[in-house]
Motif scaffolding. Structure first.
Motif, PDB file in Angstrom:
ATOM      1  N   SER A  43       0.797  -1.219   0.000  1.00  0.00           N
ATOM      2  CA  SER A  43       0.000   0.000   0.000  1.00  0.00           C
ATOM      3  C   SER A  43       0.831   1.271   0.000  1.00  0.00           C
ATOM      4  CB  SER A  43      -0.940   0.018   1.208  1.00  0.00           C
ATOM      5  OG  SER A  43      -0.200  -0.050   2.419  1.00  0.00           O
ATOM      6  N   THR A  58      -1.144   2.825  -6.272  1.00  0.00           N
ATOM      7  CA  THR A  58      -1.839   3.953  -6.889  1.00  0.00           C
ATOM      8  C   THR A  58      -3.261   4.009  -6.333  1.00  0.00           C
ATOM      9  OG1 THR A  58      -0.542   3.849  -8.928  1.00  0.00           O
ATOM     10  CG2 THR A  58      -2.711   4.902  -9.065  1.00  0.00           C
ATOM     11  N   TYR A  59      -3.686   5.200  -5.924  1.00  0.00           N
ATOM     12  CA  TYR A  59      -4.989   5.367  -5.283  1.00  0.00           C
ATOM     13  C   TYR A  59      -5.972   6.113  -6.178  1.00  0.00           C
ATOM     14  CZ  TYR A  59      -2.872   3.340  -1.241  1.00  0.00           C
ATOM     15  OH  TYR A  59      -2.262   2.450  -0.408  1.00  0.00           O
ATOM     16  N   ASP A  65      -9.875   8.339  -2.688  1.00  0.00           N
ATOM     17  CA  ASP A  65      -8.828   8.272  -1.667  1.00  0.00           C
ATOM     18  C   ASP A  65      -8.048   9.580  -1.535  1.00  0.00           C
ATOM     19  OD1 ASP A  65      -9.116   5.375  -1.194  1.00  0.00           O
ATOM     20  OD2 ASP A  65      -8.295   5.184  -3.214  1.00  0.00           O
ATOM     21  N   HIS A  66      -8.190  10.482  -2.492  1.00  0.00           N
ATOM     22  CA  HIS A  66      -7.431  11.731  -2.505  1.00  0.00           C
ATOM     23  C   HIS A  66      -7.525  12.437  -1.137  1.00  0.00           C
ATOM     24  CE1 HIS A  66      -6.878  16.076  -3.183  1.00  0.00           C
ATOM     25  NE2 HIS A  66      -6.049  15.706  -4.153  1.00  0.00           N
ATOM     26  N   ARG A 113      -4.619  10.757  -0.469  1.00  0.00           N
ATOM     27  CA  ARG A 113      -3.745   9.603  -0.252  1.00  0.00           C
ATOM     28  C   ARG A 113      -3.105   9.189  -1.560  1.00  0.00           C
ATOM     29  NH1 ARG A 113      -5.283   4.049   3.064  1.00  0.00           N
ATOM     30  NH2 ARG A 113      -3.669   2.704   2.171  1.00  0.00           N
ATOM     31  N   GLN A 149       2.840   5.627  -7.474  1.00  0.00           N
ATOM     32  CA  GLN A 149       1.956   6.541  -8.203  1.00  0.00           C
ATOM     33  C   GLN A 149       2.693   7.802  -8.627  1.00  0.00           C
ATOM     34  OE1 GLN A 149      -1.520   7.229  -5.843  1.00  0.00           O
ATOM     35  NE2 GLN A 149      -2.517   8.590  -7.289  1.00  0.00           N
ATOM     36  N   SER A 194      -2.482  -2.898  -2.071  1.00  0.00           N
ATOM     37  CA  SER A 194      -2.682  -2.646  -0.642  1.00  0.00           C
ATOM     38  C   SER A 194      -2.809  -3.968   0.115  1.00  0.00           C
ATOM     39  CB  SER A 194      -3.935  -1.810  -0.414  1.00  0.00           C
ATOM     40  OG  SER A 194      -3.767  -0.499  -0.896  1.00  0.00           O
ATOM     41  N   HIS A 208       0.869   5.694   5.597  1.00  0.00           N
ATOM     42  CA  HIS A 208       0.594   6.071   4.205  1.00  0.00           C
ATOM     43  C   HIS A 208       0.777   7.570   3.999  1.00  0.00           C
ATOM     44  CE1 HIS A 208      -1.695   2.326   5.043  1.00  0.00           C
ATOM     45  NE2 HIS A 208      -1.072   1.976   3.931  1.00  0.00           N
ATOM     46  N   TRP A 262      -5.321  10.956  -9.903  1.00  0.00           N
ATOM     47  CA  TRP A 262      -6.001   9.866  -9.214  1.00  0.00           C
ATOM     48  C   TRP A 262      -7.029   9.279 -10.163  1.00  0.00           C
ATOM     49  CZ3 TRP A 262      -3.783  13.909  -6.881  1.00  0.00           C
ATOM     50  CH2 TRP A 262      -3.088  13.694  -5.684  1.00  0.00           C
ATOM     51  N   ARG A 274      -8.996   2.266  -7.874  1.00  0.00           N
ATOM     52  CA  ARG A 274      -7.636   1.800  -7.618  1.00  0.00           C
ATOM     53  C   ARG A 274      -7.273   0.733  -8.646  1.00  0.00           C
ATOM     54  NH1 ARG A 274      -7.019   0.849  -1.061  1.00  0.00           N
ATOM     55  NH2 ARG A 274      -7.864   2.869  -0.374  1.00  0.00           N
TER      56      ARG A 274
END
Length: 274
Positions: free
Chosen positions: A37, A41-42, A46-47, A49, A54, A72, A222, A262, A266
């Motif tokens: 994780s 890439t999120y 999740d932004h 994060r 990424q 993750s 994270h 993003w 995911r």
């Protein structure tokens, strides 16, 4: 070890065939990421994060492609058992690069699906990635796990990964594999920044600061965008074997968080069957 033999057979089956046409030989070199994780890439939900995988393209020229397979919750064992290494070996080509970074979830030794012992099963599983990449004539690079944000009540930083980084370093030396000691590099960065400033790098947000985290969050593992970018900088700056390193970007100190994107979902968790 049977799983090692299986991986080598699969890698050999996917090795490039001599005599490819000119167009195929001119394909973009690709950097694959196998990790957890901290590298993943999120998605937009999740932004802010983000994972360091990424952010890798920020420091690479446009003629290099990044395929971030980091998942993750994955350990070196579970990533392999889920068939994620096989996915990479079906796609990796001669001249490509495979970044291998595990440890966070290997440390969960009470979980039989993920836990490994640093000096035995952790190293055994890492060898599968190294041998598979080499069988495909690609370059594997070991990346020790990025350090968590850990400070005592007096503000003194401390390490949290036990013997896993040392086991990876020893394996790199034994096998002649390039190594990025991200544990040391990130620990030095967090130490220099201190307990308060590191909150701007890790996923620390106040209530109401982000619609995705309305109650706030205090995550010492994270990253938010800025932290992911700076950890990716450490990886690329130290990984001299990584193709297409953008030295101008590496020397820029004004890279905005908005350079990251993003996707809607995911990507590593949107693959059928995972």
């Amino acid at each position: 070890m049977e799983i090692r033999r299986r991986t080598l057979l699969r890698a050999g089956a996917f090795a490039a065939v001599p005599g490819l046409g000119h167009h195929q030989r001119r394909r973009k070199p690709t950097v694959f990421v196998a990790g957890d994780s901290t590298a993943a890439t999120y998605a937009t939900a999740d932004h802010p994060r983000a994972g360091w995988g990424q952010a890798l393209p920020v420091f690479l020229h446009d003629d290099v492609r990044v395929v971030n397979e980091a998942l993750s919750g994955a350990s070196s064992k579970s990533f392999y058992d889920l068939g994620r290494l096989d996915r990479i070996l079906t796609a990796i080509k001669p001249g490509d690069t495979l970044l291998v970074s595990f440890g966070h979830n290997d440390e969960k030794i009470t979980d039989p699906a993920r836990g490994t012992d640093p000096w035995t099963t952790f190293q055994d599983h890492l060898r599968l990635y190294l041998d598979g990449a080499r069988a495909a004539r690609a370059t594997p690079i070991l990346v020790t796990p990025v350090e968590r944000r850990r400070f005592t009540s007096a503000g003194t930083p401390y390490l949290s990964h036990g013997e896993y980084p040392a086991a990876m370093i020893a394996l790199a030396a034994e096998t002649g594999t390039p190594l990025i000691d991200l544990t040391r590099l990130s620990f030095e960065l967090w130490s220099a920044l201190g307990p308060e400033t590191t909150k701007d790098y890790l996923l620390w947000l106040e209530a109401g600061e982000s619609v995705n985290y309305p109650d706030g969050v205090q995550d010492n593992t994270h990253f938010q965008a800025h932290g992911a970018i700076e950890v990716a900088r450490l990886v690329v700056a130290t990984g001299r074997e990584i193709p297409g390193r953008n030295r101008r970007a590496l020397h820029r100190t004004d890279i905005p968080d908005t350079v990251l994107t993003w996707p809607p979902t995911r990507p590593a968790e949107s693959i059928e069957g995972v």
